[in-house]
Design a protein around this motif. Sequence first.
Motif, PDB file in Angstrom:
ATOM      1  N   PHE A  63       0.840  -1.207   0.000  1.00  0.00           N
ATOM      2  CA  PHE A  63       0.000   0.000   0.000  1.00  0.00           C
ATOM      3  C   PHE A  63       0.874   1.257   0.000  1.00  0.00           C
ATOM      4  O   PHE A  63       0.584   2.219   0.691  1.00  0.00           O
ATOM      5  N   ARG A  64       1.927   1.223  -0.787  1.00  0.00           N
ATOM      6  CA  ARG A  64       2.797   2.401  -0.866  1.00  0.00           C
ATOM      7  C   ARG A  64       1.965   3.631  -1.226  1.00  0.00           C
ATOM      8  O   ARG A  64       1.197   3.626  -2.199  1.00  0.00           O
ATOM      9  N   PRO A  65       2.102   4.715  -0.474  1.00  0.00           N
ATOM     10  CA  PRO A  65       1.358   5.931  -0.813  1.00  0.00           C
ATOM     11  C   PRO A  65       1.718   6.435  -2.208  1.00  0.00           C
ATOM     12  O   PRO A  65       2.827   6.210  -2.698  1.00  0.00           O
ATOM     13  N   ALA A  66       0.770   7.103  -2.834  1.00  0.00           N
ATOM     14  CA  ALA A  66       1.054   7.732  -4.126  1.00  0.00           C
ATOM     15  C   ALA A  66       2.165   8.762  -3.945  1.00  0.00           C
ATOM     16  O   ALA A  66       2.355   9.298  -2.846  1.00  0.00           O
ATOM     17  N   PRO A  67       2.911   9.065  -4.984  1.00  0.00           N
ATOM     18  CA  PRO A  67       4.031  10.005  -4.853  1.00  0.00           C
ATOM     19  C   PRO A  67       3.553  11.434  -4.623  1.00  0.00           C
ATOM     20  O   PRO A  67       2.438  11.809  -5.006  1.00  0.00           O
ATOM     21  N   PRO A  68       4.382  12.251  -3.997  1.00  0.00           N
ATOM     22  CA  PRO A  68       4.066  13.669  -3.852  1.00  0.00           C
ATOM     23  C   PRO A  68       4.113  14.351  -5.208  1.00  0.00           C
ATOM     24  O   PRO A  68       4.663  13.802  -6.170  1.00  0.00           O
ATOM     25  N   PRO A  69       3.547  15.540  -5.323  1.00  0.00           N
ATOM     26  CA  PRO A  69       3.582  16.249  -6.610  1.00  0.00           C
ATOM     27  C   PRO A  69       5.009  16.652  -6.969  1.00  0.00           C
ATOM     28  O   PRO A  69       5.895  16.670  -6.110  1.00  0.00           O
ATOM     29  N   PRO A  70       5.257  16.963  -8.225  1.00  0.00           N
ATOM     30  CA  PRO A  70       6.604  17.390  -8.636  1.00  0.00           C
ATOM     31  C   PRO A  70       7.087  18.580  -7.812  1.00  0.00           C
ATOM     32  O   PRO A  70       6.307  19.477  -7.454  1.00  0.00           O
ATOM     33  N   PHE A  71       8.374  18.580  -7.532  1.00  0.00           N
ATOM     34  CA  PHE A  71       8.982  19.622  -6.716  1.00  0.00           C
ATOM     35  C   PHE A  71       9.204  20.869  -7.574  1.00  0.00           C
ATOM     36  O   PHE A  71      10.126  20.927  -8.393  1.00  0.00           O
ATOM     37  N   THR A  72       8.333  21.864  -7.380  1.00  0.00           N
ATOM     38  CA  THR A  72       8.382  23.087  -8.197  1.00  0.00           C
ATOM     39  C   THR A  72       8.236  24.317  -7.306  1.00  0.00           C
ATOM     40  O   THR A  72       7.211  25.007  -7.340  1.00  0.00           O
ATOM     41  N   PRO A  73       9.221  24.634  -6.488  1.00  0.00           N
ATOM     42  CA  PRO A  73       9.089  25.721  -5.514  1.00  0.00           C
ATOM     43  C   PRO A  73       9.043  27.118  -6.112  1.00  0.00           C
ATOM     44  O   PRO A  73       8.688  28.077  -5.413  1.00  0.00           O
ATOM     45  N   ALA A 133      -0.339  10.456  10.058  1.00  0.00           N
ATOM     46  CA  ALA A 133      -1.583  10.261   9.304  1.00  0.00           C
ATOM     47  C   ALA A 133      -1.750   8.795   8.924  1.00  0.00           C
ATOM     48  O   ALA A 133      -2.854   8.231   8.998  1.00  0.00           O
ATOM     49  N   THR A 134      -0.650   8.150   8.544  1.00  0.00           N
ATOM     50  CA  THR A 134      -0.698   6.752   8.097  1.00  0.00           C
ATOM     51  C   THR A 134      -1.084   5.824   9.236  1.00  0.00           C
ATOM     52  O   THR A 134      -2.037   5.039   9.136  1.00  0.00           O
ATOM     53  N   VAL A 135      -0.341   5.888  10.330  1.00  0.00           N
ATOM     54  CA  VAL A 135      -0.573   4.930  11.414  1.00  0.00           C
ATOM     55  C   VAL A 135      -1.878   5.221  12.147  1.00  0.00           C
ATOM     56  O   VAL A 135      -2.546   4.296  12.639  1.00  0.00           O
ATOM     57  N   SER A 136      -2.274   6.492  12.228  1.00  0.00           N
ATOM     58  CA  SER A 136      -3.531   6.826  12.903  1.00  0.00           C
ATOM     59  C   SER A 136      -4.726   6.285  12.134  1.00  0.00           C
ATOM     60  O   SER A 136      -5.680   5.759  12.726  1.00  0.00           O
ATOM     61  N   ALA A 137      -4.670   6.398  10.815  1.00  0.00           N
ATOM     62  CA  ALA A 137      -5.762   5.859  10.000  1.00  0.00           C
ATOM     63  C   ALA A 137      -5.852   4.348  10.148  1.00  0.00           C
ATOM     64  O   ALA A 137      -6.950   3.775  10.213  1.00  0.00           O
ATOM     65  N   ALA A 138      -4.708   3.681  10.215  1.00  0.00           N
ATOM     66  CA  ALA A 138      -4.700   2.225  10.385  1.00  0.00           C
ATOM     67  C   ALA A 138      -5.272   1.842  11.745  1.00  0.00           C
ATOM     68  O   ALA A 138      -6.112   0.931  11.857  1.00  0.00           O
ATOM     69  N   ALA A 139      -4.842   2.530  12.792  1.00  0.00           N
ATOM     70  CA  ALA A 139      -5.331   2.242  14.143  1.00  0.00           C
ATOM     71  C   ALA A 139      -6.820   2.495  14.259  1.00  0.00           C
ATOM     72  O   ALA A 139      -7.546   1.745  14.933  1.00  0.00           O
ATOM     73  N   ALA A 140      -7.303   3.545  13.619  1.00  0.00           N
ATOM     74  CA  ALA A 140      -8.731   3.875  13.696  1.00  0.00           C
ATOM     75  C   ALA A 140      -9.595   2.754  13.145  1.00  0.00           C
ATOM     76  O   ALA A 140     -10.684   2.475  13.662  1.00  0.00           O
ATOM     77  N   LEU A 152      -2.191  11.549   1.515  1.00  0.00           N
ATOM     78  CA  LEU A 152      -1.610  10.311   0.976  1.00  0.00           C
ATOM     79  C   LEU A 152      -1.382   9.284   2.084  1.00  0.00           C
ATOM     80  O   LEU A 152      -1.641   8.087   1.904  1.00  0.00           O
ATOM     81  N   GLY A 153      -0.917   9.744   3.221  1.00  0.00           N
ATOM     82  CA  GLY A 153      -0.688   8.836   4.338  1.00  0.00           C
ATOM     83  C   GLY A 153      -1.971   8.238   4.878  1.00  0.00           C
ATOM     84  O   GLY A 153      -2.045   7.031   5.157  1.00  0.00           O
ATOM     85  N   GLY A 174      -2.801   4.318   5.079  1.00  0.00           N
ATOM     86  CA  GLY A 174      -3.015   3.722   6.390  1.00  0.00           C
ATOM     87  C   GLY A 174      -4.380   3.082   6.532  1.00  0.00           C
ATOM     88  O   GLY A 174      -4.521   2.026   7.160  1.00  0.00           O
ATOM     89  N   LYS A 175      -5.392   3.703   5.933  1.00  0.00           N
ATOM     90  CA  LYS A 175      -6.739   3.134   5.986  1.00  0.00           C
ATOM     91  C   LYS A 175      -6.760   1.760   5.317  1.00  0.00           C
ATOM     92  O   LYS A 175      -7.388   0.814   5.818  1.00  0.00           O
ATOM     93  N   LYS A 176      -6.072   1.641   4.198  1.00  0.00           N
ATOM     94  CA  LYS A 176      -6.003   0.342   3.510  1.00  0.00           C
ATOM     95  C   LYS A 176      -5.322  -0.711   4.384  1.00  0.00           C
ATOM     96  O   LYS A 176      -5.760  -1.863   4.442  1.00  0.00           O
TER      97      LYS A 176
END
Length: 470
Positions: free
Chosen positions: A243-253, A388-395, A450-451, A455-457
């Motif tokens: 369940f790898r999270p989707a990638p972050p958006p391109p780095f365009t600061p 965000a990841t672990v909290s969603a899983a625990a919930a 994303l996390g 985590g929910k999955k």
Amino acid sequence: MRLRLHSRVTHMHRVYQNPRSLFQMKNLLFKAGLSGLAIAISFCSCAPATDYKKTLNDPLLFCKTVKKLNNVVLENNFPPMIATRNYTYATIAAYEVIAAGDPQHYQSLAGQVKALKPLPVPADTSKINFPLAAMLAFTKVGNAVTFPEGSLMGYYESLVNMADSLGMPEDILTGTKAFSDTIVSSIMAWAKGDNYAQTRSASRYTVTNDPGRWIPTPPMYAQAVEPHWMEIRTMVLDSASQFRPAPPPPFTPKDTNSTFYKALKEVEIIGNSLTDEQKHIADFWDDNPFKLNVSGHVMFATKKFSPAGHWMNIVGIAAKTSGADFNTTVTGYAKTAIALYDAFISCWEGKYVYNFVRPETVINANLDADWRPYIQTPPFPSSASGHATVSAAAAETMTSIFGDNLKFTDTSLLEFGIANRQIASFRMAAAEAAMSRLYGGIHYRFDNDLGAASGKKTGELVVSKLKMKK
């Protein structure tokens, strides 16, 4: 019996007058409280001999036992993913004891979590008190996977002494300890195959100046924490990347119209205009096990529970609020710990695939050199948010045990001087924990989203695959 107990209390009084450390004092006070309970009962000549069964079958006593491990983890600065490993093996040991004691209603995790083989089953259950055996197994496994060595054995002895003082027959106490030890041996043999020892000598994270890549952040500028955690054996996940999270958006600061720039600017704006409620949420879910405070030339650390420790506390609060019995409480801890464990492995796999830069670094380089987040940025890559990841899983696991709309007061942070929060459901707690990272200035909103999705999955998979209560 009375003379022996009086001697123990006198010894504890002498130690209390000259404690060697705050940890020793906390350990002493907890044991003293249990001893006081034992003395009160032993002096009551009218108490029936079977009172030990009712006292030891108290789910709140198991919650206190988990809290004891939580305190050891806190005092010794375990990073959150290692803390989760400690909780998971200890709670599984306790669960296997209650499953052996009530096979009609509970099913062993052997064959359900990776590489766990069938555990010993007692031939004669009449000589075993399963609640005590569960707490003893939890304590011994917790002691074995933490340090310093022996941290929990004083508490182990206090449980044994309490059972003795409550009138547990000697043959039952002996049988209880013996069965507990067979579970401990099996769990520890299984734990040795999880690749943890091998990762202790693995290579360190390589810091580079590549655009968008994580680099250490102030004030510690610490090396990246546990860059090989994805190599730890999962419990339920097929692999760390399932369940790898989707990638972050391109780095365009520099592109003010880009998704990344808008997310970056949001972190800065919110950080500069936090309300009191947002600050409370950020503080409440900060869960930084080791915050370095710097004032001029003075540096000192403050500690709080890690995200896993916070959720272990919430399990105890939920058990008390819902009126759960002993076995349900143990199941809730074990199931939630497993979800936290796999969620951390999954999240860390993604973090070190993407190696994404923290908001603080980019804001300082492109928007405001003096900007600092409200809470301290932890030392590892940004995307996705671990909390965000672990909290969603625990919930998800807690909802499956205690229900979808259990309202409770989270008192976990009161001991650190942070006010309680009223929680409407476990999933709402998880959503608030995720948002706290944006309010704290340490994550972009997309990190949290994303996390939480990943985590929910993981939590849903744990719920669907583990058949614990029949």
